[in-house]
Design a protein around this motif. Structure first.
Motif, PDB file in Angstrom:
ATOM      1  N   LEU A 191       3.978  11.155 -14.242  1.00 62.37           N
ATOM      2  CA  LEU A 191       2.875  10.275 -14.616  1.00 62.37           C
ATOM      3  C   LEU A 191       3.384   8.940 -15.136  1.00 62.37           C
ATOM      4  N   ASN A 192       4.430   9.003 -15.973  1.00 61.96           N
ATOM      5  CA  ASN A 192       4.963   7.763 -16.546  1.00 61.96           C
ATOM      6  C   ASN A 192       5.618   6.894 -15.486  1.00 61.96           C
ATOM      7  N   SER A 193       6.495   7.495 -14.674  1.00 64.36           N
ATOM      8  CA  SER A 193       7.196   6.708 -13.654  1.00 64.36           C
ATOM      9  C   SER A 193       6.242   6.230 -12.574  1.00 64.36           C
ATOM     10  N   SER A 194       5.200   7.050 -12.290  1.00 66.51           N
ATOM     11  CA  SER A 194       4.212   6.628 -11.296  1.00 66.51           C
ATOM     12  C   SER A 194       3.526   5.341 -11.742  1.00 66.51           C
ATOM     13  N   LEU A 195       3.092   5.327 -12.990  1.00 70.03           N
ATOM     14  CA  LEU A 195       2.461   4.124 -13.523  1.00 70.03           C
ATOM     15  C   LEU A 195       3.434   2.957 -13.528  1.00 70.03           C
ATOM     16  N   ASN A 196       4.660   3.230 -13.976  1.00 70.78           N
ATOM     17  CA  ASN A 196       5.640   2.152 -14.113  1.00 70.78           C
ATOM     18  C   ASN A 196       6.022   1.565 -12.763  1.00 70.78           C
ATOM     19  N   THR A 197       6.258   2.453 -11.781  1.00 67.81           N
ATOM     20  CA  THR A 197       6.653   1.992 -10.448  1.00 67.81           C
ATOM     21  C   THR A 197       5.514   1.274  -9.739  1.00 67.81           C
ATOM     22  N   ALA A 198       4.292   1.721 -10.014  1.00 68.27           N
ATOM     23  CA  ALA A 198       3.147   1.180  -9.281  1.00 68.27           C
ATOM     24  C   ALA A 198       2.670  -0.162  -9.807  1.00 68.27           C
ATOM     25  N   TYR A 243       0.836  -1.200   0.000  1.00 67.07           N
ATOM     26  CA  TYR A 243       0.000   0.000   0.000  1.00 67.07           C
ATOM     27  C   TYR A 243       0.875   1.255   0.000  1.00 67.07           C
ATOM     28  N   ALA A 244       1.877   1.279   0.884  1.00 62.99           N
ATOM     29  CA  ALA A 244       2.781   2.433   0.927  1.00 62.99           C
ATOM     30  C   ALA A 244       3.584   2.547  -0.367  1.00 62.99           C
ATOM     31  N   GLN A 245       4.054   1.414  -0.888  1.00 72.94           N
ATOM     32  CA  GLN A 245       4.801   1.433  -2.142  1.00 72.94           C
ATOM     33  C   GLN A 245       3.940   1.949  -3.288  1.00 72.94           C
ATOM     34  N   ALA A 246       2.705   1.486  -3.359  1.00 71.26           N
ATOM     35  CA  ALA A 246       1.813   1.914  -4.442  1.00 71.26           C
ATOM     36  C   ALA A 246       1.514   3.400  -4.339  1.00 71.26           C
ATOM     37  N   ALA A 247       1.275   3.892  -3.107  1.00 74.64           N
ATOM     38  CA  ALA A 247       1.010   5.322  -2.923  1.00 74.64           C
ATOM     39  C   ALA A 247       2.208   6.154  -3.375  1.00 74.64           C
ATOM     40  N   SER A 248       3.408   5.728  -2.990  1.00 70.40           N
ATOM     41  CA  SER A 248       4.615   6.434  -3.408  1.00 70.40           C
ATOM     42  C   SER A 248       4.805   6.348  -4.917  1.00 70.40           C
TER      43      SER A 248
END
Length: 433
Positions: free
Chosen positions: A240-247, A56-61
């Motif tokens: 936006l791109n890294s958020s999607l990729n990391t999540a 959850y914390a990883q996804a939020a970050s």
């Protein structure tokens, strides 16, 4: 192939990759020990709950951080080479401001949303308070500016060393927790403390490197891009791109927990961690590739040649790792995690398709960023994410855990296919120009 190594850019890339590879090899051992002893100590269900709290914390970050190391490399690198101290300081300060602002806002939002979304992920009420406290890490998790400083100064050796801290300290504490038969809340505390230590060390290393080079003075967090051309549009696009990729990873685990069960999320985490091991050589090359390719003129053949050679080398290294996991994967699950985790073997085989795909396609996002087409990876990521979300519910409902893995693989394949078409088009355009 021997003449490839006369290319100074490839040699530099391989040198930096070697630093990361050695450290990640050490970290991988610590990570495997951590998962094995945590799984044996907690069992499938409690282990799955631990993974959900952490995810959850990883996804939020991952959904909100700006991946601001790319701001540092894109703007700070040319400014440093040109001797433009003011522009260099602004690039660092802007990246730092993005990290802190997004981290604090994300922490507040994640804490407020958790009680509302916890039932969706089957997180029991007694874990809502510990999971909320875990979100205190979020302002430090987005250490993009710190990572960018180390990349900019070519200190991949320090990046590699920092990457060993969290998994190895966590492994030692997890073994102690298994030995003492500590409860789930203690394991959550261990995950929290070790994440905190690793993040603080990253920030300290960047601060020390700037101070050692006499570049620390005048750097202040700011949200004003100032002289950085298209600073905010670039930052938003990579965010936006890294958020999607990391999540992708954390969200996948949360969705598996929501669609199936916390126990399934734990099995999925174990399977994906083993499958991801085949992608480690590619991850090392990827981290070193972007700073190197940014130094080249993309109208020449050099960056495209570097891309092709790294893709081939990555595929060769990945094939070896992939073969080892195919042969010994089920044995590893049984010996390291216990008989109840052998149920993860089927989805692990499906997820091995992801590193197989990524070993060949990993330079594509970096190439699109390097030629100034920063929106194209975002578009590809959105298309892939939509395909994944559309597929996971019917496939997981029909085929269970294997269906969830197949949906993840399909989403990644769609994403990289879109990027491959975009890179081919950009290469034709630039070579004609």
């Amino acid at each position: 192939m021997r003449h490839w190594f006369k290319d100074q850019h490839l040699r530099s890339l391989l040198k930096n990759t070697s630093y990361l590879a050695v450290s990640k090899g050490v970290a991988a051992v610590g990570g495997l020990v951590t998962l094995a002893f945590a799984g044996r100590s907690l069992g499938v269900v409690a282990f799955g709950l631990l993974i959900l709290v952490h995810s959850y914390a990883q996804a939020a970050s991952g959904l909100t951080k700006f991946n601001s190391w790319q701001v540092v490399v894109r703007y700070g690198g040319p400014a440093l080479r040109a001797g433009d101290e003011a522009r260099f300081r602004r690039a660092i300060g802007f990246a730092l401001g993005l990290d802190l602002a997004s981290g604090i806002l994300t922490m507040i939002a994640a804490m407020l949303l958790l009680p509302l979304v916890a039932p969706l992920f089957k997180l029991p009420e007694e874990l809502i308070v510990p999971a909320t406290a875990y979100c205190l890490l979020l302002p430090l998790m987005g250490a993009g500016a710190a990572s960018g400083v180390l990349r900019l100064f070519d200190r991949f050796d320090l990046l590699g060393w920092q990457g060993t801290i969290t998994p190895n300290v966590r492994a030692v504490l997890t073994v102690v927790a298994w030995w003492q038969q500590w409860p789930l809340l203690t394991f959550i505390l261990i995950w929290f403390v070790t994440d905190l230590i690793g993040d603080l060390v990253m920030w300290w290393m960047a601060w020390r490197e700037l101070k050692r080079r006499g570049k620390l003075s005048g750097i202040r967090p700011t949200l004003k891009a100032g002289p950085l051309e298209r600073g905010w549009p670039f930052a938003i696009s990579i965010n936006l791109n890294s958020s999607l990729n990391t999540a992708w990873g954390p969200l996948a685990r949360l969705l598996v927990g929501a669609v199936l069960s916390p126990a399934a999320a734990g099995l999925y985490r174990v399977a994906s961690s083993i499958a991801d091991a085949a992608q480690k050589p590619t991850d090392f090359l990827n981290k070193a590739f972007y700073p190197e390719v940014m130094r080249l003129d993309h109208r020449d053949k050099a960056p495209w040649q570097l891309m092709a050679r790294t893709m081939i080398l990555s595929a060769l290294l990945g094939a070896v790792a992939l073969l080892m996991i195919l042969i010994g994967g089920e044995w590893l699950l049984r010996v390291a995690f216990g008989p109840e985790f052998v149920a993860a073997h089927g989805v692990m085989l499906v997820l091995l398709g992801v590193p197989l795909l990524m070993t060949v396609t990993f330079p594509l996002p970096a190439m699109l960023h390097a030629v100034g087409r920063v929106n194209l990876p975002l578009i590809a990521n959105l298309i892939g994410a939509l395909a994944y979300v559309a597929l996971i519910f019917p496939l997981a409902d029909r085929f269970g855990l294997i269906g969830a893995g197949a949906a993840f693989l399909a989403g990644r394949a769609v994403m990289m296919s879109v990027m491959a078409l975009a890179v081919a088009r950009e290469r034709r355009r630039l070579t004609r120009a």
